[in-house]
Design an enzyme around this catalytic site. Structure first.
Site, short mmCIF file in Angstrom:
data_model
loop_
_atom_site.label_atom_id
_atom_site.label_comp_id
_atom_site.label_asym_id
_atom_site.label_seq_id
_atom_site.Cartn_x
_atom_site.Cartn_y
_atom_site.Cartn_z
N PHE A 123 0.87 -1.18 0.00
CA PHE A 123 0.00 0.00 0.00
C PHE A 123 0.90 1.23 0.00
CE2 PHE A 123 -2.59 3.18 2.35
CZ PHE A 123 -3.68 3.22 1.49
N GLU A 127 5.01 9.40 1.59
CA GLU A 127 6.08 9.95 0.75
C GLU A 127 7.10 10.63 1.66
OE1 GLU A 127 4.29 12.63 -2.02
OE2 GLU A 127 3.36 10.99 -3.16
N SER A 132 1.91 11.91 7.84
CA SER A 132 0.62 12.18 8.48
C SER A 132 -0.27 13.05 7.60
CB SER A 132 0.85 12.90 9.82
OG SER A 132 1.44 12.02 10.74
N GLN A 279 4.73 -8.29 45.49
CA GLN A 279 3.71 -7.34 45.02
C GLN A 279 4.22 -6.45 43.88
OE1 GLN A 279 2.26 -3.93 47.48
NE2 GLN A 279 0.49 -5.24 47.77
N GLN A 336 11.33 -5.22 32.25
CA GLN A 336 11.68 -4.96 33.66
C GLN A 336 11.45 -6.21 34.52
OE1 GLN A 336 13.07 -2.14 34.34
NE2 GLN A 336 13.24 -2.29 36.57
N GLU A 363 0.16 3.29 9.86
CA GLU A 363 -1.29 3.39 9.60
C GLU A 363 -1.95 4.51 10.43
OE1 GLU A 363 -3.45 -0.08 8.61
OE2 GLU A 363 -1.67 -1.10 7.87
N GLY A 364 -1.18 5.59 10.59
CA GLY A 364 -1.64 6.76 11.33
C GLY A 364 -1.04 6.75 12.73
N THR A 365 -0.26 7.80 13.05
CA THR A 365 0.37 7.89 14.38
C THR A 365 -0.72 8.03 15.46
OG1 THR A 365 0.42 10.29 14.22
CG2 THR A 365 2.38 9.12 13.43
N SER A 366 -0.31 7.89 16.70
CA SER A 366 -1.27 8.07 17.80
C SER A 366 -1.87 9.48 17.76
CB SER A 366 -0.58 7.83 19.15
OG SER A 366 -0.20 6.48 19.24
N1 CAA Z 1 -13.41 7.65 5.53
C1 CAA Z 1 -13.94 8.27 4.43
N2 CAA Z 1 -13.64 9.54 4.10
C2 CAA Z 1 -12.77 10.22 4.90
C3 CAA Z 1 -12.21 9.65 6.04
C4 CAA Z 1 -12.55 8.29 6.35
N3 CAA Z 1 -12.06 7.67 7.42
N4 CAA Z 1 -11.40 10.56 6.62
C5 CAA Z 1 -11.47 11.66 5.88
N5 CAA Z 1 -12.31 11.47 4.84
C6 CAA Z 1 -12.68 12.42 3.80
C7 CAA Z 1 -13.29 13.69 4.40
O1 CAA Z 1 -14.68 13.54 4.61
C8 CAA Z 1 -12.97 14.73 3.34
O2 CAA Z 1 -13.90 14.62 2.27
P1 CAA Z 1 -14.80 15.91 1.82
O3 CAA Z 1 -13.84 17.02 1.52
O4 CAA Z 1 -15.54 15.40 0.62
O5 CAA Z 1 -15.69 16.22 2.99
C9 CAA Z 1 -11.63 14.25 2.80
O6 CAA Z 1 -11.51 12.86 3.11
C10 CAA Z 1 -10.46 15.01 3.38
O7 CAA Z 1 -10.53 14.83 4.78
P2 CAA Z 1 -9.87 15.82 5.82
O8 CAA Z 1 -10.26 17.24 5.47
O9 CAA Z 1 -10.19 15.34 7.18
O10 CAA Z 1 -8.32 15.66 5.45
P3 CAA Z 1 -7.02 16.10 6.24
O11 CAA Z 1 -6.05 16.62 5.27
O12 CAA Z 1 -7.38 16.97 7.41
O13 CAA Z 1 -6.41 14.69 6.77
C11 CAA Z 1 -6.19 12.77 8.16
C12 CAA Z 1 -7.13 13.75 7.44
C13 CAA Z 1 -7.11 11.92 9.01
C14 CAA Z 1 -5.19 13.48 9.04
C15 CAA Z 1 -5.46 11.91 7.09
O14 CAA Z 1 -4.57 12.68 6.33
C16 CAA Z 1 -4.72 10.73 7.69
O15 CAA Z 1 -5.33 9.73 8.04
N6 CAA Z 1 -3.36 10.82 7.82
C17 CAA Z 1 -2.57 9.68 8.24
C18 CAA Z 1 -2.11 8.87 7.06
C19 CAA Z 1 -1.78 7.46 7.42
O16 CAA Z 1 -2.46 6.81 8.20
N7 CAA Z 1 -0.72 6.95 6.81
C20 CAA Z 1 -0.36 5.59 7.00
C21 CAA Z 1 0.51 5.13 5.87
S1 CAA Z 1 0.10 3.54 5.27
C22 CAA Z 1 0.87 2.43 6.28
O17 CAA Z 1 1.40 2.75 7.30
C23 CAA Z 1 0.76 1.01 5.82
C24 CAA Z 1 1.88 0.14 6.19
O18 CAA Z 1 2.77 -0.06 5.41
C25 CAA Z 1 1.83 -0.61 7.46
#
Ligand code: CAA
Length: 394
Positions: A123, A127, A132, A279, A336, A363-366
């Site tokens: 996936f 970049e 985030s 304990q 520990q 898959e998204g930080t805390s």
């Molecule tokens: N489901 C459906 N739609 C969603 C959604 C969701 N969970 N979250 C947001 N959207 C939609 C919003 O409704 C919005 O749509 P509209 O403009 O039509 O209303 C659009 O997406 C944009 O949303 P935001 O304005 O909320 O966007 P944002 O720029 O503020 O970012 C964020 C939102 C939640 C911070 C997002 O950028 C995010 O999740 N960032 C983290 C990225 C991530 O998890 N990366 C992981 C990398 S992959 C990985 O780690 C895999 C691996 O190899 C293990």
């Protein structure tokens, strides 16, 4: 309300436990030290059906529910988190994404291979300058009529060099912001795809994490997922499910550290009695067990909500946030409890402590999970079923 697992779910959990303890445990320390990809183990996971658990049988999958998948990830993660992240990405990001949002032609062409483990998927969202902040995609996919031309670099890609299929997120029309982003299926052997070196990581060391470079890669139009401009929402929807898998991984890490700590505390004596009777140690075990149960409730409920077609956005973020934090805190305590033995590789807990850290990042930080939860909360959509709606859905 019932907390009982079905016969099928119990059988899946047992099979996963047996596989993890018998097939993954021997060699896990060596693979971690030498960063050796678990080729034979991944092949066995495919044969046993762990790589396409939720995919419909018509495409070669197990047709199971999300809770069964979570139980399997949990058991594998007690032992080998390189294997469980490979499994998680393939199942919940790649297979689920293609099955749910792909065309029938895409499912027939690709899902059948991915669900059986013949192919592994990756996936490709992150970049160098977009982690985030996932809408800031610098990778471009320019429309050339019957195909797109892809250019850019993706970072931290799990299954980077071993995958045969990439789900790539790229910007086709920057003026439209996130609405200009598309998602594509890219075959890894396409001309113009170059794979970087395997990253030397703190944890999940035998999994394969690389950079991927795309230079003028031609992607047929039929490989776009969903309508034009659906790519960002596709990524978000896929990650919402993926976060349940990573939450289950964190839960497994916590469970693995707990099991090792209980065993050790019974065996190890100090001041004339097993350390479990002190304990100072018993309370650590009590704290761990409480957080395991709390994590289970959050993770299993998020899976159940997904299976029952409820809005699980906040629930999946809550499960990941809580379980990953608990895994990090308690694996430090597991080391520990083990004292000096915990600090050496042979006793497994130091590896679980290192592996726990990534569950708070990928898959998204805390911090991103808190952003998702608070935004939904402030919109008045906490997405947590109240008791009445929960009962109606049981
Ligand atoms: N489901 C459906 N739609 C969603 C959604 C969701 N969970 N979250 C947001 N959207 C939609 C919003 O409704 C919005 O749509 P509209 O403009 O039509 O209303 C659009 O997406 C944009 O949303 P935001 O304005 O909320 O966007 P944002 O720029 O503020 O970012 C964020 C939102 C939640 C911070 C997002 O950028 C995010 O999740 N960032 C983290 C990225 C991530 O998890 N990366 C992981 C990398 S992959 C990985 O780690 C895999 C691996 O190899 C293990």
């Amino acid at each position: 309300m019932t907390f009982e697992l079905s016969e099928e779910q119990l059988a899946v959990r047992e099979a996963a436990r047996e596989f993890a303890q018998k097939e993954l445990k021997p060699g896990v320390i060596d693979r971690d030290i030498k960063m050796v990809y678990p080729t034979d183990q991944v092949k066995a996971m495919g044969e046993l059906g762990f790589l396409g658990m939720m995919v419909s049988p018509e495409y070669g999958g197990g047709g199971m529910d999300t809770l069964s998948y979570v139980l399997a990830i949990e058991e594998l993660s007690k032992v080998d988190n390189s294997c469980s992240v490979i499994m998680s990405v393939n199942n919940s990001l790649v297979c689920w994404g293609i099955e749910t949002y792909g065309t029938e032609a895409q499912r027939l062409k690709y899902l059948t291979k991915l669900a059986t483990g013949e192919w592994i998927g990756a996936f490709c969202l992150s970049e160098p300058e977009a982690g985030s902040d996932a809408t800031s995609q610098a990778t471009t996919a320019i429309d050339h009529g019957d195909h797109y031309v892809l250019n850019g670099t993706k970072n931290w890609i799990t299954n980077g060099s071993t995958s045969k299929l990439h789900l790539v997120i790229a910007q086709s029309n920057p003026e439209l912001g996130h609405k200009g982003i598309n998602a594509f299926i890219v075959e890894a052997d396409s001309e113009g795809v170059a794979i970087g070196a395997k990253e030397d990581k703190l944890g999940i060391r035998s999994s394969d994490t690389t950079t991927i470079m795309y230079t003028d890669v031609k992607v047929p139009k039929e490989n776009r997922i969903g309508p034009e401009g659906f790519g960002f929402k596709f990524a978000m929807k896929v990650l919402t499910g993926g976060r349940i898998g990573i939450a289950a991984q964190a839960l497994g890490i916590l469970g693995g550290a707990y099991e090792l700590s209980v065993d050790y505390a019974h065996q190890r004596a100090a001041f004339g009695k097993p350390i479990s009777k002190h304990q100072a140690i018993a309370f650590k075990l009590a704290d761990m067990s409480v957080d395991i149960e709390a994590s289970k409730l959050l993770v299993y409920r998020a899976a159940w909500m997904k299976d029952n077609n409820m809005d699980y956005v906040s629930s999946s973020s809550m499960a990941k946030l809580f379980a990953s934090g608990a895994a990090m805190r308690h694996t430090v305590e597991a080391v520990q409890i083990h004292g000096g033995y915990g600090f050496v590789k042979e006793y497994h807990v130091e590896r679980l402590m290192r592996d726990a850290k990534i569950t708070q990042i990928y898959e998204g930080t805390s911090e991103i999970q808190k952003m998702v939860i608070s935004r939904n909360l402030l919109k008045g959509q906490l997405n947590v079923p109240d008791m009445k709606s929960t009962m109606e859905n049981v």
